[in-house]
Write a protein that holds these residues in place. Structure first.
Motif, PDB file in Angstrom:
ATOM      1  N   LYS A 422       0.734  -0.965  -0.405  1.00 16.75           N
ATOM      2  CA  LYS A 422      -0.006   0.195   0.285  1.00 16.75           C
ATOM      3  C   LYS A 422       1.296   0.623   0.239  1.00 16.75           C
ATOM      4  N   VAL A 423       0.288   2.186   0.154  1.00 11.76           N
ATOM      5  CA  VAL A 423       0.846   3.661  -0.304  1.00 11.76           C
ATOM      6  C   VAL A 423       1.728   3.638   1.377  1.00 11.76           C
ATOM      7  N   SER A 424       2.559   4.614   1.099  1.00  7.92           N
ATOM      8  CA  SER A 424       4.023   4.996   2.805  1.00  7.92           C
ATOM      9  C   SER A 424       4.230   6.146   1.979  1.00  7.92           C
ATOM     10  N   LEU A 485      -7.703  -0.790   9.457  1.00  7.67           N
ATOM     11  CA  LEU A 485      -8.702  -1.355   8.107  1.00  7.67           C
ATOM     12  C   LEU A 485      -9.192  -0.808   7.257  1.00  7.67           C
ATOM     13  N   LEU A 486      -9.062   0.998   8.174  1.00 13.16           N
ATOM     14  CA  LEU A 486      -9.787   1.787   6.901  1.00 13.16           C
ATOM     15  C   LEU A 486      -8.719   2.701   6.149  1.00 13.16           C
ATOM     16  N   ALA A 487      -7.474   2.503   7.247  1.00 12.94           N
ATOM     17  CA  ALA A 487      -6.767   2.907   6.328  1.00 12.94           C
ATOM     18  C   ALA A 487      -5.893   1.243   4.991  1.00 12.94           C
ATOM     19  N   GLY A 488      -6.419   1.035   5.007  1.00 10.06           N
ATOM     20  CA  GLY A 488      -6.064  -0.356   3.984  1.00 10.06           C
ATOM     21  C   GLY A 488      -7.078   0.054   3.603  1.00 10.06           C
ATOM     22  N   ALA A 489      -8.037   0.067   3.303  1.00 11.42           N
ATOM     23  CA  ALA A 489      -9.407  -0.126   2.112  1.00 11.42           C
ATOM     24  C   ALA A 489      -9.414   1.736   1.725  1.00 11.42           C
ATOM     25  N   SER A 490      -8.568   2.445   2.312  1.00  9.20           N
ATOM     26  CA  SER A 490      -8.545   4.106   1.825  1.00  9.20           C
ATOM     27  C   SER A 490      -7.370   4.239   1.050  1.00  9.20           C
ATOM     28  N   GLY A 491      -6.546   3.532   0.699  1.00 13.96           N
ATOM     29  CA  GLY A 491      -4.834   3.487   0.882  1.00 13.96           C
ATOM     30  C   GLY A 491      -4.364   5.035   1.401  1.00 13.96           C
ATOM     31  N   ALA A 492      -4.169   4.737   2.968  1.00 12.06           N
ATOM     32  CA  ALA A 492      -4.267   6.014   3.911  1.00 12.06           C
ATOM     33  C   ALA A 492      -3.092   5.783   4.683  1.00 12.06           C
ATOM     34  N   ILE A 493      -2.413   6.056   5.371  1.00 10.75           N
ATOM     35  CA  ILE A 493      -0.969   6.224   6.561  1.00 10.75           C
ATOM     36  C   ILE A 493      -1.797   6.590   8.025  1.00 10.75           C
ATOM     37  N   GLN A 512      -1.764  -5.792   5.762  1.00 11.59           N
ATOM     38  CA  GLN A 512      -2.317  -5.512   4.452  1.00 11.59           C
ATOM     39  C   GLN A 512      -1.550  -4.414   3.926  1.00 11.59           C
ATOM     40  N   HIS A 513      -0.261  -4.173   4.818  1.00 20.43           N
ATOM     41  CA  HIS A 513       1.111  -3.391   3.782  1.00 20.43           C
ATOM     42  C   HIS A 513       0.641  -2.206   4.621  1.00 20.43           C
ATOM     43  N   VAL A 514       0.323  -1.752   5.400  1.00 22.67           N
ATOM     44  CA  VAL A 514      -0.503  -0.168   5.851  1.00 22.67           C
ATOM     45  C   VAL A 514       0.958   0.665   6.604  1.00 22.67           C
ATOM     46  N   GLU A 515       0.931   1.715   6.179  1.00 22.08           N
ATOM     47  CA  GLU A 515       2.372   1.817   7.184  1.00 22.08           C
ATOM     48  C   GLU A 515       1.789   3.379   8.672  1.00 22.08           C
ATOM     49  N   ILE A 516       2.436   2.469   9.756  1.00 23.48           N
ATOM     50  CA  ILE A 516       2.115   3.419  10.944  1.00 23.48           C
ATOM     51  C   ILE A 516       3.328   4.390  11.197  1.00 23.48           C
ATOM     52  N   ARG A 517       3.284   5.085  11.222  1.00 26.11           N
ATOM     53  CA  ARG A 517       4.559   6.105  11.604  1.00 26.11           C
ATOM     54  C   ARG A 517       3.606   6.980  12.817  1.00 26.11           C
ATOM     55  N   THR A 518       4.780   6.968  14.260  1.00 22.97           N
ATOM     56  CA  THR A 518       4.512   7.228  15.498  1.00 22.97           C
ATOM     57  C   THR A 518       5.238   7.886  15.443  1.00 22.97           C
ATOM     58  N   TYR A 519       4.956   9.573  16.519  1.00 20.54           N
ATOM     59  CA  TYR A 519       5.614  10.438  16.625  1.00 20.54           C
ATOM     60  C   TYR A 519       5.945  10.890  18.032  1.00 20.54           C
ATOM     61  N   LYS A 520       6.426  11.767  18.490  1.00 15.91           N
ATOM     62  CA  LYS A 520       5.885  12.467  19.821  1.00 15.91           C
ATOM     63  C   LYS A 520       6.206  14.052  19.372  1.00 15.91           C
ATOM     64  N   ILE A 521       6.845  15.118  18.206  1.00 11.57           N
ATOM     65  CA  ILE A 521       6.693  15.975  18.216  1.00 11.57           C
ATOM     66  C   ILE A 521       5.736  16.291  17.158  1.00 11.57           C
TER      67      ILE A 521
END
Ligand code: GDP
Length: 637
Positions: A422-424, A485-493, A512-521
């Motif tokens: 999926k998109v990243s 699921l929502l990200a996978g169905a909509s090509g979101a991150i 699902q190969h959905v990208e997760i990005r976590t940030y503190k700032i």
């Protein structure tokens, strides 16, 4: 027997160009992330055949907006030959990296005898969800799904509607739960899907089955909009399905429908009473008050949508639910979307096939044919299909078996190499020219509402001329399976601030190969997005703990300077590791390990239990008893 084969090897063997192999893999929904496939013999043979067939047709698959260089690679000819053909034959002046208009790319490929099959840059939901209903045909009933927060009355509402509107047709007719039911009213028929909630809604959508025409959002009048209501709104909005709001529990003394309407406006759902477009209905699933009005509103909305299907057209449908019944074998509830399903028809549902032996409607009544928007239970299949599988008609049982078998193979191939990526954020950065990107969709989760608002604010200020940044859903709390699921169905991150994915979400995201990005700032996210938009995304690193070392002696050597005599107590330590040195509770140094020495030899790595000499970059102020924690810098994004 599983074998490993690379894309270039396969291309070489079959005398085709790698682009053709990739095109077939893409058709099969199989990705070769590193150009290597890990598949079994049978599946490989099937791929070989498909590639050879495709090669005969001389087609290449391209994403829109390609450059001459990319086209040369896809066809498998020299860059300069492509450029020459472009300039001399097509009279187009360009460099190897100029983005070409799609029709120019097509003409260019034609010069080398290839037709272009256009792919998609990102899994745009619109393409997956194309409704079966054609613009011609006859009016069909709407298919309705009920969503909302837990305990707001979804099940009660579905039960009340069923109880009061579904009359037993025959004495043998028993109302049974088959995953969907139809009510027949004076003004028309409505099909209700019986699995309320947005998880089921989006899971179907993720499988490419857009069955819902109208979503009923149930909100309890005494409770108002709650977190799952907001989630449901986001899921429905991203699917572009019209919403009717049922304000439930209006019989309760503490019910406050006006407050609910007010809250709706905060979520860009403006009720008709406030001059907007959203239909609302005050109801009580307990007393039944207002439910007739709600049903009328559904029919009215359906009329506006002009939902059509062709009962005489090509058969199409979707599996709503399926299970293995002890006595009856595989049983599937299918929602007919187009055409007419008849007893005796030969059908394929995903990887299952069979001749329809018997069909019953939602009241358990045997029927001979099923029309569009009708849910029916089908018997006669050879295996249990999956919800979301599409129904297709076959001419012969042999053809049905061949297709079902082929799909099973494809699934095995896909299981071995993983689904299409999926998109990243990095994909977006790597696309090069920002004009090729249309939108970056995000799901934002955070520990406090304030930071969600802050992200929205900052993103709004970004220049969105080139990339349209859209927040499909935002909320407080961990990243959940539903978000993925929502990200996978909509090509979101999925983006998290001070929150992490729950373990199930993590595994679902991997699947699902959905990208997760976590940030503190927050600004780090904004920087990443800005960088992605400019095609300049820098890799993201994280220091991961690898081991602990204790300093047991300090040696002052004439040649080598000051060296720490160490013992590795946990994990390992490597040359060049990032380190933190503590003395008691105090951190005395943060830096890098310059070298490791094992007796007299330089070493790259020492593991727990070993002794070694350690030198630090620009620091020698250590003491016996100091503890070194070592970290490795790993790219995480
Ligand atoms: P769901 O989780 O959204 O499916 O909610 P349920 O249908 O299970 O309802 C949750 C609770 O609210 C149950 O105890 C219902 O009896 C009650 N309930 C549902 N609708 C109404 C209503 O209109 N009025 C009142 N007073 N109670 C209701």
């Amino acid at each position: 027997m599983p074998v490993q084969v690379s894309v270039p090897e396969l291309a070489d063997e079959l005398k085709v160009v790698p682009g053709q192999v990739e095109a077939v893999l893409q058709d099969f929904g199989v990705a070769s992330e590193h150009g290597v496939l890990d598949i079994d013999d049978d599946a490989l043979e099937m791929l070989r055949q498909a590639i050879t067939e495709a090669a005969g047709a001389k087609q290449i698959r391209l994403l829109p907006g390609r450059t001459p260089r990319e086209i040369a690679t896809a066809i498998g000819v020299a860059d300069n030959d492509v450029l020459k053909a472009l300039m001399t034959k097509l009279k187009v002046m360009a460099t190897l990296t100029t983005t070409l208009e799609n029709d120019v790319s097509e003409k260019l490929a034609k010069q080398f005898g290839y037709d272009v099959l256009w792919g998609e840059a990102a899994p745009a939901p619109a393409a997956v969800e194309e409704p079966v209903s054609p613009s011609k045909g006859v009016i069909r009933p709407p298919v309705v799904t009920i969503l909302g927060h837990v305990d707001h009355g979804k099940t009660s509402l579905l039960d009340f509607i069923r109880k009061t509107n579904v009359v037993d047709k025959e004495h043998g007719g028993i109302t049974q739960h088959i995953g969907a039911y139809q009510v027949e009213l004076k003004g028309g028929t409505i099909t209700f899907l019986d699995t309320p909630g947005h998880a089921a809604f989006t899971a179907m959508r993720a499988r490419g089955a857009a069955v819902t025409d109208i979503a009923i959002l149930v909100i309890a009048a005494d409770d108002g909009i709650m977190p799952q209501t907001i989630e449901a709104i986001s899921h429905v909005k991203s699917a572009d399905v019209p919403i009717i709001v049922a304000i439930n529990k209006c019989d309760r003394p503490e019910a406050n429908p006006d407050r609910v309407m007010q809250q709706l406006t905060e979520h860009e759902l403006i009720p008709e009473a406030y001059g907007g477009q959203v239909i609302t209905a005050n109801v009580s699933a307990m007393t039944g008050d207002g439910i007739d009005h709600l049903l009328e509103m559904i029919l009215l909305q359906a009329e506006v949508l002009e939902l059509k299907a062709e009962p005489k057209g090509e058969l199409a449908g979707v599996v709503i639910e399926a299970q293995l019944d002890k006595g009856r074998g595989p049983v599937a509830t299918v929602l007919i979307q187009n055409g007419t399903l008849r007893r005796g028809d030969i059908i394929v549902l995903g990887d299952s096939t069979g001749k329809v032996r018997a069909m019953t409607d939602h009241q358990g009544v045997q029927i001979k044919e099923a029309l569009p928007a009708m849910p029916v239970e089908v018997l006669g299949l050879d295996r249990v299909p999956k919800p979301g599988d599409k129904l297709e008609q076959m001419q012969t049982e042999k053809a049905g078996r061949a297709i079902a078998k082929q799909r099973l193979h494809v699934q095995q191939v896909a299981a071995n190499v993983g689904p299409v990526r999926k998109v990243s954020l990095r994909d977006i950065a790597n696309l090069g020219k920002p004009t090729e990107i249309t939108s970056l969709r995000l799901i934002v989760k955070s520990d406090v509402q304030g930071s969600v608002e802050a992200v929205k604010g900052v993103l709004d200020k970004l220049n969105q001329d080139e990339v349209d940044v859209k927040i499909l859903h935002s909320g407080v709390g961990s990243i959940t399976e539903n978000d993925i699921l929502l990200a996978g169905a909509s090509g979101a991150i999925c983006v998290g601030f001070n929150v992490k994915p729950v373990p199930k979400a993590k595994s679902e995201a991997e699947r699902q190969h959905v990208e997760i990005r976590t940030y503190k700032i927050i600004y780090e996210l904004v920087e990443d997005i800005e960088a992605a938009m400019k095609g300049l995304l820098k890799p993201k690193f994280e220091d991961q703990y690898i081991g602990t070392v204790e300093i047991r002696a300090v040696y002052k050597l004439t040649k080598a300077g000051v060296v720490a005599g160490c013992h590795v107590t946990d994990g390992k330590v490597i040359r060049g590791a990032i380190c933190k040195v503590t003395r008691g509770d105090e951190t005395v140094h943060k830096g890098t390990i310059e070298s490791l020495r094992n007796v007299k030899q330089d070493a790259k790595e020492m593991v727990a239990g070993q002794d070694c000499g350690v030198r630090f970059v620009d620091w020698a102020d250590f003491k016996q008893g100091d503890v070194i924690e070592a970290f490795e810098r790993v790219q995480v994004g």
